[in-house]
Design a protein around this motif. Structure first.
Motif, short mmCIF file in Angstrom:
data_model
loop_
_atom_site.label_atom_id
_atom_site.label_comp_id
_atom_site.label_asym_id
_atom_site.label_seq_id
_atom_site.Cartn_x
_atom_site.Cartn_y
_atom_site.Cartn_z
N UNK A 1 0.83 -1.20 0.00
CA UNK A 1 0.00 0.00 0.00
C UNK A 1 0.87 1.26 0.00
N UNK A 2 0.42 2.26 -0.75
CA UNK A 2 0.96 3.62 -0.69
C UNK A 2 -0.22 4.58 -0.68
N UNK A 3 0.01 5.81 -0.29
CA UNK A 3 -1.09 6.78 -0.17
C UNK A 3 -0.63 8.16 -0.63
N UNK A 4 -1.60 8.91 -1.13
CA UNK A 4 -1.36 10.28 -1.58
C UNK A 4 -2.67 11.04 -1.53
N UNK A 5 -2.72 12.14 -0.76
CA UNK A 5 -3.94 12.94 -0.62
C UNK A 5 -5.11 12.02 -0.23
N UNK A 6 -6.20 12.00 -1.01
CA UNK A 6 -7.35 11.17 -0.66
C UNK A 6 -7.36 9.83 -1.40
N UNK A 7 -6.20 9.46 -1.98
CA UNK A 7 -6.12 8.22 -2.74
C UNK A 7 -5.26 7.19 -2.01
N UNK A 8 -5.72 5.94 -2.05
CA UNK A 8 -4.96 4.81 -1.55
C UNK A 8 -4.62 3.92 -2.74
N UNK A 9 -3.39 3.43 -2.78
CA UNK A 9 -2.97 2.57 -3.88
C UNK A 9 -2.63 1.20 -3.32
N UNK A 10 -3.20 0.17 -3.94
CA UNK A 10 -2.88 -1.22 -3.60
C UNK A 10 -2.12 -1.81 -4.78
N UNK A 11 -0.83 -2.08 -4.56
CA UNK A 11 0.03 -2.60 -5.62
C UNK A 11 0.07 -4.12 -5.48
N UNK A 12 -0.50 -4.81 -6.45
CA UNK A 12 -0.66 -6.27 -6.41
C UNK A 12 0.54 -6.89 -7.13
N UNK A 13 1.31 -7.72 -6.41
CA UNK A 13 2.58 -8.21 -6.92
C UNK A 13 2.44 -9.52 -7.70
N UNK A 14 1.56 -9.48 -8.68
CA UNK A 14 1.30 -10.63 -9.52
C UNK A 14 -0.11 -10.54 -10.08
N UNK A 15 -0.47 -11.48 -10.92
CA UNK A 15 -1.80 -11.51 -11.54
C UNK A 15 -2.56 -12.74 -11.05
N UNK A 16 -3.69 -12.56 -10.36
CA UNK A 16 -4.47 -13.71 -9.87
C UNK A 16 -4.98 -14.57 -11.02
N UNK A 17 -4.95 -15.87 -10.84
CA UNK A 17 -5.35 -16.79 -11.90
C UNK A 17 -6.82 -16.67 -12.24
N UNK A 18 -7.66 -16.33 -11.23
CA UNK A 18 -9.10 -16.25 -11.49
C UNK A 18 -9.56 -14.85 -11.88
N UNK A 19 -8.63 -13.92 -12.06
CA UNK A 19 -8.98 -12.57 -12.50
C UNK A 19 -9.58 -11.70 -11.42
N UNK A 20 -9.42 -12.07 -10.15
CA UNK A 20 -9.97 -11.28 -9.05
C UNK A 20 -8.88 -10.99 -8.01
N UNK A 21 -8.72 -9.70 -7.70
CA UNK A 21 -7.81 -9.28 -6.64
C UNK A 21 -8.61 -9.19 -5.35
N UNK A 22 -8.10 -9.79 -4.30
CA UNK A 22 -8.76 -9.76 -2.99
C UNK A 22 -7.87 -9.03 -1.99
N UNK A 23 -8.37 -7.87 -1.54
CA UNK A 23 -7.61 -7.04 -0.61
C UNK A 23 -8.25 -7.16 0.76
N UNK A 24 -7.71 -8.00 1.61
CA UNK A 24 -8.32 -8.31 2.90
C UNK A 24 -8.34 -7.11 3.83
N UNK A 25 -7.36 -6.26 3.75
CA UNK A 25 -7.28 -5.10 4.65
C UNK A 25 -8.37 -4.07 4.37
N UNK A 26 -9.06 -4.19 3.23
CA UNK A 26 -10.12 -3.25 2.87
C UNK A 26 -11.51 -3.90 2.92
#
Length: 551
Positions: free
Chosen positions: A474-499
């Protein structure tokens, strides 16, 4: 009589001279003293004074720099620390040196310097390439442990203007960096030459030249009728001293790295020459960043030369800019010292969000160019660099990446592809890197639990669990949060548990979610995770950046 003793005697005579001839005594003495003078200002050469330091905003925003760790040791194209290991009988570099150049009693490292011409070096092209890759600052090697200055040095005759390339390399790098609007830094490693070159004092223990000394103690007098006539090799090797308690072997030197463990103590003249060389470098090229390859500061704690350089560097920055814009890197710092400069971790990463801005320095191959790494396709991939960058930035750090140059000053085709790959990713995703700050937590995923501990100045790189699509930074800037996913999920869905819905980290509603380089994406916020549905066509596969805007 030594010159300093003579000057002290002159000082006692100055009042009489002043009375008789109206000479300004203070000016006379100052002009007679050799060496560089410290610029006066708010910083004094003490830890207490250096604790005033505040990291400039440019460095906090920059996040990514590229380093040319390039000098005469790149000429053999046989890897790092060549100028030491070529004198270690039986080592790989020793065997290579025998085959390529001859025996080190007849062809020493001084002679390798004479072979180095940097004939195809094009700093403008290289800095243009690095700018496209997303670098915000650039660092050039001013000198290494080999003690050769890559600039027009006032105090080191063994320099790149007098010998080897016969070009002012630091001046060329500085002009190209500023042309391409990159902040400019220099790295300084020469404080350790005193002990690092000690194997050059030795000789083979077996074979036809057993007992014949290498050229580490050779003097100026031996240079008659040679290419180096008029130059004193001791200005380079600095070996006119007894050996350290442990002078042989790689580990022995590392044990004495911090000037303990039986290391031979450098003379005051050696320490002052290092001070003068480095202050001259600062004054002449006005770097924004100064990287020291030392525990804490050069020659610390046996000399205050490093403290004086630090105070001078900070005060000169204030004088030049009107405010402190300088960055000073040091290694293996305690908590107090991390307030005084920027902590640098070599080939490794911290495991937490650090309270002070820090930096990782690493390389895509060997520090000095090694043809074998190219032949074996052993470079870090662009993907690895991108994942490393995301991890470091999420923890309040910067990445300084060395891209090895060949002896002639060029990068090879494999390195070019890597640099261009980093640039292609940055083109879509730099928003999640530059100008950001750490979020409440740095990330999530299985790699966190299996991270390797730091060792000495770093060296935990690549020793933990590899990153995968469940690892998010995660990184942040102003009112934006960025989640940088370190790979591509096989099923096409990113799951961000912290959110996940009800998460204490992000209790507010989400207004919009975007995939950088693509646009808005559909999400579902469940009790387990924020689930991001990826599009069929992705902007890149190395790392995906999800931008979350709060309602």
């Amino acid at each position: 009589m030594k010159r300093r003793t003579l000057l002290r005697g002159m000082a006692g005579m100055i009042p009489a001279l002043w009375t008789a001839r109206h000479v300004n005594a203070a000016a006379l003495l100052e002009n007679a003293l050799p060496g560089e003078q410290m610029i006066q200002g708010p910083f004094q050469p003490s830890w207490q004074s250096l604790k005033q330091y505040q990291v400039p905003e440019w460095f906090r925003d920059a996040k990514f720099g590229i380093w040319a760790h390039w000098g005469p040791q790149c000429q053999p194209e046989h890897g790092d620390w060549y100028a030491r290991s070529m004198y270690q009988e039986g080592s790989d570099s020793y065997k290579y040196h025998l085959q390529k150049y001859g025996h080190p009693s007849k062809f020493g490292f001084k002679d390798v310097i004479n072979e180095w011409k940097a004939e195809n070096w094009d700093p403008d092209y290289l800095l243009s390439l690095y700018k496209k890759a997303g670098a915000r600052y650039f660092v050039a090697l001013a000198n290494h442990h080999d003690n050769f200055d890559n600039y027009n040095s006032k105090y080191q005759p063994w320099n790149a203007v007098n010998l080897g390339p016969k070009k002012d390399l630091i001046d060329g790098w500085a002009k190209a960096a500023r042309k391409h609007e990159l902040l400019f830094g220099v790295s300084v490693h020469a404080s350790h030459a005193w002990t690092w070159y000690e194997p050059a004092q030795m000789a083979d223990k077996k074979g036809p030249l057993a007992g014949v000394p290498y050229d580490g103690k050779i003097t100026k007098a031996a240079g008659k009728n040679t290419w180096w006539n008029g130059y004193d090799p001791q200005d380079l090797y600095a070996q006119n001293h007894p050996l350290s308690a442990k002078a042989e072997g790689w580990d022995a030197f590392n044990q004495q790295w911090s000037w303990g463990g039986g290391a031979s103590k450098p003379s005051k003249a050696y320490c002052e020459k290092f001070f003068n060389r480095t202050v001259d470098l600062i004054n002449r090229y006005e770097p924004d960043l100064l990287y020291f390859d030392d525990t804490v500061l050069p020659l610390w704690p046996i000399s205050d030369a490093g403290l004086r350089i630090a105070a001078h560097f900070y005060n000169s920055s204030i004088k030049r800019h009107g405010s402190l814009q300088a960055v000073l890197n040091g290694k293996i710092l305690n908590e107090e010292q991390r307030q005084c400069m920027v902590w640098d971790i070599e080939r490794g990463q911290s495991h937490q969000i650090e309270p002070y801005v820090w930096q990782t320095d690493t390389c895509i191959g060997s520090w000095h160019y090694d043809r074998r790494v190219y032949d074996k396709q052993g470079y870090k991939s662009a993907k690895t660099v991108i994942h490393t960058l995301a991890d470091i930035v999420s923890k309040n750090g910067n990445l300084l990446l060395s891209v090895p140059l060949r002896g002639d000053g060029t990068i090879d085709d494999a390195e070019l592809a890597i640099v261009e790959g980093i640039g292609a990713w940055m083109q879509h995703n730099s928003e999640a890197i530059f100008g950001t700050r750490p979020w409440k937590i740095y990330g999530e995923g299985p790699a966190i639990e299996e991270a390797a501990p730091l060792k000495a100045q770093g060296f935990n790189e690549g020793k933990g669990k590899p990153f995968g699509p469940e690892d998010i930074r995660f990184t942040a800037k102003a009112d934006s949060l960025y989640a940088i996913v370190l790979g591509t999920p096989a099923d096409g869905k990113v799951r961000i548990k912290s959110l996940a819905a009800g998460s204490s980290y992000y209790p507010t509603a989400i207004a919009r979610t975007e995939l950088l380089g693509y646009g808005p994406v559909n999400v579902e916020r469940t009790a387990e995770a924020l689930v991001v549905q990826l599009p069929d066509s992705l902007p890149g596969q190395d790392a995906l950046c999800v931008k979350i805007l709060q309602a």
